[in-house]
Enzyme design. Structure first.
Site, PDB file in Angstrom:
ATOM      1  N   LYS A 130       0.833  -1.199   0.000  1.00 34.61           N
ATOM      2  CA  LYS A 130       0.000   0.000   0.000  1.00 34.61           C
ATOM      3  C   LYS A 130       0.874   1.258   0.000  1.00 34.61           C
ATOM      4  O   LYS A 130       1.964   1.268   0.588  1.00 34.61           O
ATOM      5  CB  LYS A 130      -0.899  -0.033   1.243  1.00 34.61           C
ATOM      6  N   SER A 142      -9.419   1.592   3.368  1.00 31.73           N
ATOM      7  CA  SER A 142      -8.575   2.348   2.472  1.00 31.73           C
ATOM      8  C   SER A 142      -7.541   1.508   1.727  1.00 31.73           C
ATOM      9  O   SER A 142      -6.834   2.018   0.866  1.00 31.73           O
ATOM     10  CB  SER A 142      -7.868   3.451   3.257  1.00 31.73           C
ATOM     11  N   SER A 183      -9.547  -0.766   7.584  1.00 29.83           N
ATOM     12  CA  SER A 183      -9.060  -0.564   6.222  1.00 29.83           C
ATOM     13  C   SER A 183      -8.399  -1.764   5.572  1.00 29.83           C
ATOM     14  O   SER A 183      -8.092  -1.723   4.383  1.00 29.83           O
ATOM     15  CB  SER A 183      -8.097   0.629   6.184  1.00 29.83           C
TER      16      SER A 183
END
Length: 444
Positions: free
Chosen positions: A72, A146, A170
């Site tokens: 990420k 996210s 997330s």
């Protein structure tokens, strides 16, 4: 899958260069539609893969040697910016973060950094800086957030595993909405500096429990989680909890499709020999210990942005609120942490594990928060995702397990939750459930 890739690489059935090239080709082919990646390391990744092949040929064996992995874009990777979903001229990182160092030490080939909304604020992955990341199961819907780019990359088969982070669900939310296993480890399990005042942890997104446990071992620098995936759990007492925590006046309606899927997971657990009881954590006003830590963390990222004017107005408004809460409210939030652990922890005097929905709804449609005010945005995302964030406030582990698909093909998930130190138990239980549900056999 990681385990299968390791076997194929060890036998010489495939090379790391071939695996990596395949991942990069799939990323390129899907980028115009799914848009999973913010940065792709095409040339560098292939150089790293070539070196991995040399080491494999020499007989070297490491947990992830030669395997392509995605991370990420909130993780520092030397030579790449860490923009965390934002526009602006972010400087390249001078060195790898600790988890990237662990990935490299295990032999992973990092093919790219995945998309995330600004500072991980929302359970969708959309933003002015990179556009819209879409769900491989249904491109008109979000993969969640996210860690939506990481989830989309794994669900689409671009990579077998990716790393995400979880500050309010997330990892677990996008895992639920893309039919993946996603693990949020408990606070202190990984050797990371405190993030967002202690509510955020990093963890794996994969198709299988075995792969998730393997990647968690690598991130933690340990070797106990993969072994847990091979252990049968003892008969457990599991609380089925469908009641969300208090959400400050936001009305939460558990979608019947999600409710039915979670209850079906409970039935399978019962058939496996576990006792299911209906019981709920006593969350009280746990939001009082969560919000100051979360919002103050957003302000820290806002303050470090190269150009704050490029941020979404809702991000900057959240940061300003965080600045107001960063003093006494943040200190009181930290001081109340032990109280809420004791309050919620009383449930674990009666049960071993909690089973709850991961989200209240199936995946939101793309554009669900476009054009909304800050308050309407908050209400929309809180109503869709009210179940995950208390475990961030507590700092305890949770795992999303795929709970099936709706009639129109949208994935939904269920959470297995435990108190501090419960990662191995959750992994064993998840692996046992996977042996019955076989969720890894269903793909978009």
């Amino acid at each position: 899958m990681l385990a299968a890739q390791a076997t194929a690489l060890a036998r010489g059935d495939i090379t790391s260069v071939q695996l990596t090239q395949n991942a990069l080709d799939r990323a390129d082919a899907t980028q115009p539609t799914l848009n999973a990646f913010r940065r792709l390391r095409r040339d560098v990744a292939l150089v790293e893969a070539k070196d991995a092949d040399r080491r494999l040929a020499a007989g070297e064996r490491l947990p992830l040697l030669g395997m392509p992995i995605a991370i990420k874009d909130d993780m520092d990777l030397a030579g790449e910016p860490t923009a965390f979903g934002c526009a602006g001229d972010y400087p390249v990182a001078a060195e790898d973060g600790v988890l990237v160092r662990h990935l490299r030490a295990a032999g992973a080939v990092i093919v790219g950094k995945t998309n995330t909304p600004e500072f991980g604020l929302w359970p969708i992955t959309e933003g002015e800086a990179f556009g819209v990341t879409r769900n491989p199961w249904h491109p008109d819907h979000t993969p969640g957030g996210s860690s939506g780019g990481s989830a989309a990359a794994v669900a689409a088969g671009i990579v077998a595993a990716a790393v995400g982070s979880d500050g309010a669900g997330s990892i677990r939310i996008p895992a639920a909405w893309t039919h993946l296993v996603g693990i949020k480890p408990g606070r202190g399990t990984l050797p990371t500096p405190e993030a967002f005042n202690g509510i955020t942890e990093w963890g794996p997104l994969t198709r299988t429990t075995e792969d998730a446990a393997l990647l968690l071992d690598v991130l933690a620098g340990e070797s106990r989680f993969r072994a847990a995936a091979d252990r049968e759990p003892r008969p457990l007492r599991i609380a089925l909890s469908l009641r969300p925590p208090f959400m400050g006046g936001v009305r939460v309606r558990l979608d019947p499709r999600v409710r039915g899927a979670v209850v079906e997971v409970a039935r399978h657990l019962s058939a496996l020999g576990h006792e299911i009881v209906v019981d709920d954590p006593d969350y009280g006003l746990i939001g009082l210990t969560f919000l100051p830590r979360s919002l103050a963390g957003v302000e820290e990222w806002c303050a470090a942005a190269p150009d704050r004017s490029l941020l979404d107005f809702r991000t900057t408004d959240t940061g300003r609120m965080g600045a107001r809460l960063a003093g006494r409210a943040l200190r009181l939030s930290r001081a109340s942490h032990d109280y809420y652990q004791r309050k919620v922890g009383r449930l674990f005097e009666r049960v071993d594990v909690v089973l709850a929905p991961t989200t209240a709804t199936p995946p939101l449609p793309v554009g669900a928060i476009d054009g909304l005010s800050g308050w309407r945005t908050d209400r929309t995302v809180m109503a869709a995702c009210p179940y995950a964030w208390p475990w961030n406030a507590l700092g305890w582990p949770g795992v999303n397990v795929p709970a099936g698909l709706t009639d129109d093909g949208l994935p939904v998930g269920a959470q297995l939750l435990a108190p501090s130190g419960g990662e191995e138990l959750l992994i064993s239980l998840t692996a046992q459930l996977e042996s019955v549900l076989r969720w890894d056999e269903r793909r978009p």
